[in-house]
Design a protein around this motif. Structure first.
Motif, mmCIF file in Angstrom:
data_model
loop_
_atom_site.group_PDB
_atom_site.id
_atom_site.type_symbol
_atom_site.label_atom_id
_atom_site.label_comp_id
_atom_site.label_asym_id
_atom_site.label_seq_id
_atom_site.Cartn_x
_atom_site.Cartn_y
_atom_site.Cartn_z
ATOM 1 N N ILE A 24 19.754 11.638 -12.771
ATOM 2 C CA ILE A 24 18.667 12.755 -12.427
ATOM 3 C C ILE A 24 17.538 11.876 -12.191
ATOM 4 O O ILE A 24 16.640 12.181 -11.189
ATOM 5 N N GLY A 25 17.134 10.789 -12.844
ATOM 6 C CA GLY A 25 15.739 9.906 -12.378
ATOM 7 C C GLY A 25 15.902 9.310 -11.062
ATOM 8 O O GLY A 25 14.971 9.310 -10.604
ATOM 9 N N VAL A 26 17.067 8.798 -10.623
ATOM 10 C CA VAL A 26 17.358 8.365 -9.302
ATOM 11 C C VAL A 26 16.861 9.207 -8.332
ATOM 12 O O VAL A 26 16.255 9.154 -7.330
ATOM 13 N N ILE A 27 17.505 10.550 -8.546
ATOM 14 C CA ILE A 27 17.052 11.638 -7.478
ATOM 15 C C ILE A 27 15.758 11.995 -7.567
ATOM 16 O O ILE A 27 15.114 12.053 -6.322
ATOM 17 N N ILE A 28 15.258 12.014 -8.649
ATOM 18 C CA ILE A 28 13.677 12.356 -8.424
ATOM 19 C C ILE A 28 12.894 11.249 -7.959
ATOM 20 O O ILE A 28 11.850 11.555 -7.030
ATOM 21 N N ALA A 29 13.134 10.006 -8.180
ATOM 22 C CA ALA A 29 12.313 8.970 -7.552
ATOM 23 C C ALA A 29 12.620 8.586 -6.066
ATOM 24 O O ALA A 29 11.645 8.230 -5.631
ATOM 25 N N SER A 30 13.482 9.339 -5.807
ATOM 26 C CA SER A 30 13.753 9.072 -4.372
ATOM 27 C C SER A 30 13.275 9.970 -3.404
ATOM 28 O O SER A 30 13.168 10.319 -2.301
ATOM 29 N N ASP A 87 0.818 -1.117 0.032
ATOM 30 C CA ASP A 87 -0.012 -0.067 0.217
ATOM 31 C C ASP A 87 0.789 1.218 -0.015
ATOM 32 O O ASP A 87 0.357 2.444 0.734
ATOM 33 N N GLU A 88 1.967 1.215 -0.563
ATOM 34 C CA GLU A 88 2.879 2.317 -0.651
ATOM 35 C C GLU A 88 2.497 3.068 -2.252
ATOM 36 O O GLU A 88 2.521 2.481 -3.088
ATOM 37 N N THR A 89 2.331 4.312 -1.841
ATOM 38 C CA THR A 89 1.855 5.120 -3.000
ATOM 39 C C THR A 89 2.915 6.256 -3.493
ATOM 40 O O THR A 89 3.867 6.386 -2.726
ATOM 41 N N MET A 90 2.936 6.629 -4.610
ATOM 42 C CA MET A 90 4.166 7.254 -5.344
ATOM 43 C C MET A 90 3.581 8.476 -6.137
ATOM 44 O O MET A 90 2.364 8.364 -6.765
ATOM 45 N N SER A 91 4.103 9.482 -6.003
ATOM 46 C CA SER A 91 3.625 10.748 -6.815
ATOM 47 C C SER A 91 3.953 10.754 -8.214
ATOM 48 O O SER A 91 4.860 9.830 -8.575
ATOM 49 N N ARG A 92 3.282 11.327 -9.028
ATOM 50 C CA ARG A 92 3.584 11.236 -10.447
ATOM 51 C C ARG A 92 5.036 11.846 -10.503
ATOM 52 O O ARG A 92 5.667 11.227 -11.662
ATOM 53 N N PHE A 93 5.449 12.404 -9.667
ATOM 54 C CA PHE A 93 6.738 13.060 -9.940
ATOM 55 C C PHE A 93 7.865 11.928 -9.775
ATOM 56 O O PHE A 93 8.879 11.701 -10.482
ATOM 57 N N GLN A 94 7.500 11.016 -8.866
ATOM 58 C CA GLN A 94 8.483 9.952 -8.414
ATOM 59 C C GLN A 94 8.343 8.779 -9.586
ATOM 60 O O GLN A 94 9.432 8.319 -10.356
ATOM 61 N N TRP A 95 7.226 8.532 -10.397
ATOM 62 C CA TRP A 95 7.145 7.834 -11.407
ATOM 63 C C TRP A 95 7.692 8.274 -12.737
ATOM 64 O O TRP A 95 8.369 7.449 -13.340
ATOM 65 N N PHE A 96 7.757 9.696 -12.686
ATOM 66 C CA PHE A 96 8.398 10.195 -13.920
ATOM 67 C C PHE A 96 9.867 10.052 -13.581
ATOM 68 O O PHE A 96 10.672 9.618 -14.762
ATOM 69 N N GLY A 97 10.408 10.158 -12.348
ATOM 70 C CA GLY A 97 12.089 9.856 -12.122
ATOM 71 C C GLY A 97 12.336 8.240 -12.475
ATOM 72 O O GLY A 97 13.122 7.886 -13.013
ATOM 73 N N LEU A 98 11.421 7.261 -12.275
ATOM 74 C CA LEU A 98 11.798 5.869 -12.472
ATOM 75 C C LEU A 98 11.626 5.532 -14.142
ATOM 76 O O LEU A 98 12.541 4.950 -14.486
ATOM 77 N N ILE A 99 10.694 6.223 -14.770
ATOM 78 C CA ILE A 99 10.723 6.178 -16.252
ATOM 79 C C ILE A 99 11.735 6.613 -16.835
ATOM 80 O O ILE A 99 12.629 6.241 -17.727
ATOM 81 N N LEU A 100 12.158 8.082 -16.233
ATOM 82 C CA LEU A 100 13.431 8.758 -16.911
ATOM 83 C C LEU A 100 14.743 7.788 -16.548
ATOM 84 O O LEU A 100 15.432 7.696 -17.384
ATOM 85 N N GLY A 101 14.774 7.171 -15.488
ATOM 86 C CA GLY A 101 15.863 6.415 -15.139
ATOM 87 C C GLY A 101 15.912 5.140 -16.031
ATOM 88 O O GLY A 101 17.095 4.817 -16.513
ATOM 89 N N PHE A 102 14.888 4.497 -16.361
ATOM 90 C CA PHE A 102 14.892 3.362 -17.349
ATOM 91 C C PHE A 102 15.220 3.820 -18.634
ATOM 92 O O PHE A 102 16.157 3.141 -19.331
ATOM 93 N N LEU A 103 15.133 5.056 -19.215
ATOM 94 C CA LEU A 103 15.377 5.692 -20.441
ATOM 95 C C LEU A 103 16.929 5.937 -20.467
ATOM 96 O O LEU A 103 17.573 5.659 -21.354
ATOM 97 N N GLY A 104 17.464 6.137 -19.217
ATOM 98 C CA GLY A 104 18.783 6.452 -19.209
ATOM 99 C C GLY A 104 19.412 5.272 -19.306
ATOM 100 O O GLY A 104 20.482 5.216 -19.958
ATOM 101 N N VAL A 105 18.860 4.151 -18.700
ATOM 102 C CA VAL A 105 19.556 2.783 -18.759
ATOM 103 C C VAL A 105 19.814 2.468 -20.120
ATOM 104 O O VAL A 105 20.680 1.998 -20.621
ATOM 105 N N GLY A 106 18.705 2.669 -21.053
ATOM 106 C CA GLY A 106 18.588 2.167 -22.537
ATOM 107 C C GLY A 106 19.685 3.082 -22.941
ATOM 108 O O GLY A 106 20.305 2.392 -24.046
ATOM 109 N N LEU A 107 19.949 4.210 -22.931
ATOM 110 C CA LEU A 107 20.969 4.977 -23.590
ATOM 111 C C LEU A 107 22.415 4.382 -23.108
ATOM 112 O O LEU A 107 23.219 4.499 -23.881
#
Length: 243
Positions: A235-241, A68-88
Motif C-alpha cells: 500500500i505504501g509503495v502504491i501511494i508513494a508512486s 528540486d523534485e517536490t513530493m506531496s504529503r500523500f507521497q510522504w505518507f506512502g514512504l513512511i507507511l512503506g518503512f513501517l511495513g518493512v519493520g513489520l
C-alpha cells in the motif's frame, strides 16, 4: 562481447566518464560492498534490511535538494507507511538480534551506514549527472571503477582464495546475471524515466519478497505480522508512486 556485437555509444567526454565512475562507486561499491560486508561481519539480514529501508526517505530528501523534485504529503505518507511495513516484515529477526560487544559488530553498523549513504545519494547522483549514459557502456564503466576499488580492498583484507562449490557458483551466477545485469539495467531505466519517489519506494519490496522466498525455498515461517507488513509495504509503495 555484448559491446562488440551491439557497438553502443561511449561517453563523449572525460567529465561524463568521471560522473559515471562516481555513480558506479556509490551504487555498486559502497551500497553492495557495504551491505555484504555488514552481513559478513555478523549483522542479521533483518537489521540490515531495516537500516537500508530508510533509503527511500533519505533519497527523496536528497532529491528535493539536488533535483528540486517536490513530493506531496500523500507521497510522504506512502514512504513512511512503506518503512513501517518493512519493520513489520523483519520484526521477528530484529527481536532475535543481540547487540554484541566486539568491534566486529560496530564495524558492521559502520558498513551498513556506508551502504545506506551510497544507495541514497547514488541514485540522485545517477539521475542528475548520468541521465544520458547508455546502459551498456555506462554500466561497464561503473563496474570497472568499482572493480578497482573492491580489488584493492580485497588485496588488503582477504586471502584471495576461492572455494568452488555448487552453492558458490549459483550465487555468483545470480549476483552477476540477475542482480548486476538484470536488476541494474531496470534500475537505470527507472531512474531516467520515473520520479524519485516512485523509484526509491520500490526498494521497500525487497524485504517482503525475500521473506516470501525464504518461506517457499527454505520453509521458514511467515508470521501473521510479516503478512500484515507485506500488505502495508504494498500500500505504501502504491501511494508513494502516485501524484
Amino acid at each position: 562481447m555484448i559491446i562488440a556485437i551491439m557497438r553502443p555509444p561511449w561517453p563523449k567526454s572525460s567529465r561524463a566518464v568521471f560522473h559515471i565512475s562516481v555513480s558506479g562507486l556509490l551504487l555498486h561499491g559502497l551500497y553492495l560492498g557495504g551491505i555484504f560486508s555488514a552481513i559478513n561481519l555478523g549483522m542479521s539480514a533483518g537489521i540490515a534490511a531495516l537500516i537500508v529501508g530508510i533509503q527511500p526517505i533519505l533519497s527523496c530528501l536528497f532529491a528535493k535538494k539536488m533535483l528540486d523534485e517536490t513530493m506531496s504529503r500523500f507521497q510522504w505518507f506512502g514512504l513512511i507507511l512503506g518503512f513501517l511495513g518493512v519493520g513489520l516484515v523483519v520484526a521477528e529477526k530484529i527481536f532475535a538480534f543481540k547487540f554484541g560487544q566486539d568491534n566486529a559488530t560496530v564495524i558492521a553498523f559502520v558498513a551498513i551506514a556506508v551502504s545506506l549513504i551510497g544507495i541514497s545519494y547514488g541514485i540522485i547522483y545517477q539521475k542528475k549527472y548520468c541521465a544520458g549514459m547508455h546502459p551498456i557502456t555506462g554500466t561497464s564503466i561503473q563496474y570497472a571503477s568499482t572493480f578497482v576499488l573492491l580489488f584493492v580492498i580485497a588485496l588488503t583484507t582477504e586471502n584471495m582464495t576461492i572455494q568452488w562449490t555448487g552453492e558458490f557458483i549459483f550465487a555468483l551466477f545470480w549476483l552477476v546475471g540477475v542482480l548486476s545485469i538484470g536488476s541494474i539495467f531496470i534500475l537505470m531505466y527507472l531512474i531516467q524515466h520515473r520520479s524519485m519517489s516512485s523509484v526509491t519506494s520500490l526498494f521497500y519490496m525487497v524485504p517482503p519478497v525475500t521473506a516470501v522466498e525464504e518461506y517457499l525455498i527454505y520453509n521458514q515461517s511467515l508470521t501473521s505480522v510479516a503478512l500484515v507488513g507485506i500488505l502495508v509495504v504494498a500500500i505504501g509503495v502504491i501511494i508513494a508512486s502516485k501524484k
